[in-house]
Design a protein around this motif. Sequence first.
Motif, mmCIF file in Angstrom:
data_model
loop_
_atom_site.group_PDB
_atom_site.id
_atom_site.type_symbol
_atom_site.label_atom_id
_atom_site.label_comp_id
_atom_site.label_asym_id
_atom_site.label_seq_id
_atom_site.Cartn_x
_atom_site.Cartn_y
_atom_site.Cartn_z
ATOM 1 N N ARG A 191 -6.624 -2.063 -23.286
ATOM 2 C CA ARG A 191 -7.921 -2.010 -22.593
ATOM 3 C C ARG A 191 -7.710 -1.953 -21.083
ATOM 4 N N ALA A 192 -6.803 -2.769 -20.557
ATOM 5 C CA ALA A 192 -6.530 -2.790 -19.113
ATOM 6 C C ALA A 192 -5.895 -1.480 -18.665
ATOM 7 N N ARG A 193 -4.971 -0.947 -19.448
ATOM 8 C CA ARG A 193 -4.320 0.321 -19.080
ATOM 9 C C ARG A 193 -5.315 1.477 -19.056
ATOM 10 N N ALA A 194 -6.374 1.372 -19.839
ATOM 11 C CA ALA A 194 -7.370 2.445 -19.902
ATOM 12 C C ALA A 194 -8.291 2.450 -18.682
ATOM 13 N N ILE A 195 -8.271 1.403 -17.898
ATOM 14 C CA ILE A 195 -9.112 1.333 -16.703
ATOM 15 C C ILE A 195 -8.461 2.206 -15.634
ATOM 16 N N PRO A 196 -9.195 3.201 -15.136
ATOM 17 C CA PRO A 196 -8.592 4.102 -14.150
ATOM 18 C C PRO A 196 -8.277 3.411 -12.821
ATOM 19 N N ASP A 197 -7.432 4.063 -12.079
ATOM 20 C CA ASP A 197 -7.081 3.647 -10.721
ATOM 21 C C ASP A 197 -6.126 2.444 -10.722
ATOM 22 N N ARG A 198 -5.767 2.060 -9.513
ATOM 23 C CA ARG A 198 -4.887 0.911 -9.306
ATOM 24 C C ARG A 198 -5.707 -0.161 -8.598
ATOM 25 N N TRP A 199 -5.425 -1.417 -8.927
ATOM 26 C CA TRP A 199 -6.227 -2.525 -8.439
ATOM 27 C C TRP A 199 -5.354 -3.580 -7.783
ATOM 28 N N LYS A 200 -5.845 -4.103 -6.679
ATOM 29 C CA LYS A 200 -5.194 -5.183 -5.951
ATOM 30 C C LYS A 200 -6.029 -6.432 -6.186
ATOM 31 N N VAL A 201 -5.384 -7.515 -6.583
ATOM 32 C CA VAL A 201 -6.108 -8.742 -6.901
ATOM 33 C C VAL A 201 -5.484 -9.903 -6.131
ATOM 34 N N ILE A 202 -6.329 -10.613 -5.416
ATOM 35 C CA ILE A 202 -5.912 -11.831 -4.723
ATOM 36 C C ILE A 202 -6.450 -13.019 -5.504
ATOM 37 N N ALA A 203 -5.559 -13.944 -5.829
ATOM 38 C CA ALA A 203 -5.961 -15.200 -6.463
ATOM 39 C C ALA A 203 -5.930 -16.288 -5.402
ATOM 40 N N LEU A 204 -7.059 -16.930 -5.200
ATOM 41 C CA LEU A 204 -7.125 -18.096 -4.317
ATOM 42 C C LEU A 204 -6.934 -19.328 -5.192
ATOM 43 N N THR A 205 -6.016 -20.193 -4.807
ATOM 44 C CA THR A 205 -5.713 -21.342 -5.643
ATOM 45 C C THR A 205 -5.098 -22.469 -4.834
ATOM 46 N N GLU A 206 -4.825 -23.562 -5.497
ATOM 47 C CA GLU A 206 -4.018 -24.680 -5.001
ATOM 48 C C GLU A 206 -3.286 -25.237 -6.221
ATOM 49 N N ASP A 207 -2.125 -25.839 -5.994
ATOM 50 C CA ASP A 207 -1.296 -26.235 -7.136
ATOM 51 C C ASP A 207 -1.843 -27.389 -7.953
ATOM 52 N N TRP A 208 -2.816 -28.136 -7.443
ATOM 53 C CA TRP A 208 -3.399 -29.251 -8.170
ATOM 54 C C TRP A 208 -4.489 -28.832 -9.151
ATOM 55 N N CYS A 209 -4.902 -27.572 -9.116
ATOM 56 C CA CYS A 209 -6.065 -27.119 -9.883
ATOM 57 C C CYS A 209 -5.730 -26.835 -11.348
ATOM 58 N N ASN A 228 -1.190 -1.211 -13.524
ATOM 59 C CA ASN A 228 -2.236 -0.730 -12.616
ATOM 60 C C ASN A 228 -2.957 -1.874 -11.894
ATOM 61 N N ILE A 229 -2.462 -3.099 -12.092
ATOM 62 C CA ILE A 229 -3.026 -4.282 -11.439
ATOM 63 C C ILE A 229 -1.885 -4.992 -10.710
ATOM 64 N N GLU A 230 -2.094 -5.250 -9.425
ATOM 65 C CA GLU A 230 -1.106 -5.993 -8.648
ATOM 66 C C GLU A 230 -1.746 -7.307 -8.216
ATOM 67 N N LEU A 231 -1.147 -8.413 -8.633
ATOM 68 C CA LEU A 231 -1.675 -9.748 -8.359
ATOM 69 C C LEU A 231 -0.868 -10.425 -7.262
ATOM 70 N N ARG A 232 -1.572 -10.976 -6.295
ATOM 71 C CA ARG A 232 -0.963 -11.765 -5.223
ATOM 72 C C ARG A 232 -1.730 -13.083 -5.117
ATOM 73 N N VAL A 233 -1.090 -14.090 -4.548
ATOM 74 C CA VAL A 233 -1.660 -15.436 -4.492
ATOM 75 C C VAL A 233 -1.744 -15.919 -3.050
ATOM 76 N N TYR A 261 -9.822 -5.762 -5.473
ATOM 77 C CA TYR A 261 -9.931 -4.713 -4.457
ATOM 78 C C TYR A 261 -9.443 -3.397 -5.046
ATOM 79 N N ASP A 262 -10.047 -2.303 -4.562
ATOM 80 C CA ASP A 262 -9.536 -0.990 -4.940
ATOM 81 C C ASP A 262 -8.355 -0.650 -4.029
ATOM 82 N N GLU A 263 -7.832 0.549 -4.158
ATOM 83 C CA GLU A 263 -6.649 0.925 -3.382
ATOM 84 C C GLU A 263 -6.908 1.010 -1.880
#
Length: 176
Positions: A42-60, A79-84, A112-114
């Motif tokens: 399902r994820a591979r079928a989503i067109p384009d490339r995606w940038k994803v920022i995860a906001l977090t803290e280690d206690w959560c 097609n998804i790039e995750l950063r923290v 985010y898109d490309e």
Amino acid sequence: MNRERFHGASTFSEYLETVGKNRELWHALARRAAVDEETRQRARAIPDRWKVIALTEDWCGDAINTLPVFDRLAEAVGNIELRVLLRDENPDLMDAHLTNGTSRSIPVLIIYDESFRERGWWGPRPAPIQEWVMTEGMQLDPADRYRDVRRYYARDKGRTALDEFLRILERATAGD
């Protein structure tokens, strides 16, 4: 968000090496995280490339239970790039993604898109457990509430969070 800020953020693997609180649990859940083939397709079928920022803290606790499966999805599909980024070090991003417009609840995944145009966001937990926490869960002692939340995550294994996240991506592509 811009290219430099995104690429300056940690990968999930880099982030794991910095966690102090709940370190063993973070690493255990990261090792066990799995994404079924149907979700990967399902994820591979989503067109384009995606940038994803995860906001977090280690206690959560919610982050501990969801970010490993988001990372596993990103690893699997390409097609998804995750950063923290840390919530407390990025108040501009956090304050633009408040739960119910008031709470700095985490994790938050900003999509985010490309071109680094924001296309949606998810967080801080899957809708069914969020609804329960905000209603019935608030009637419980916090220790009992957190125990029940952990049970939910153990049963669900990230499936609902991934489904909600992919629906956001699918809507974003439908709007193009």
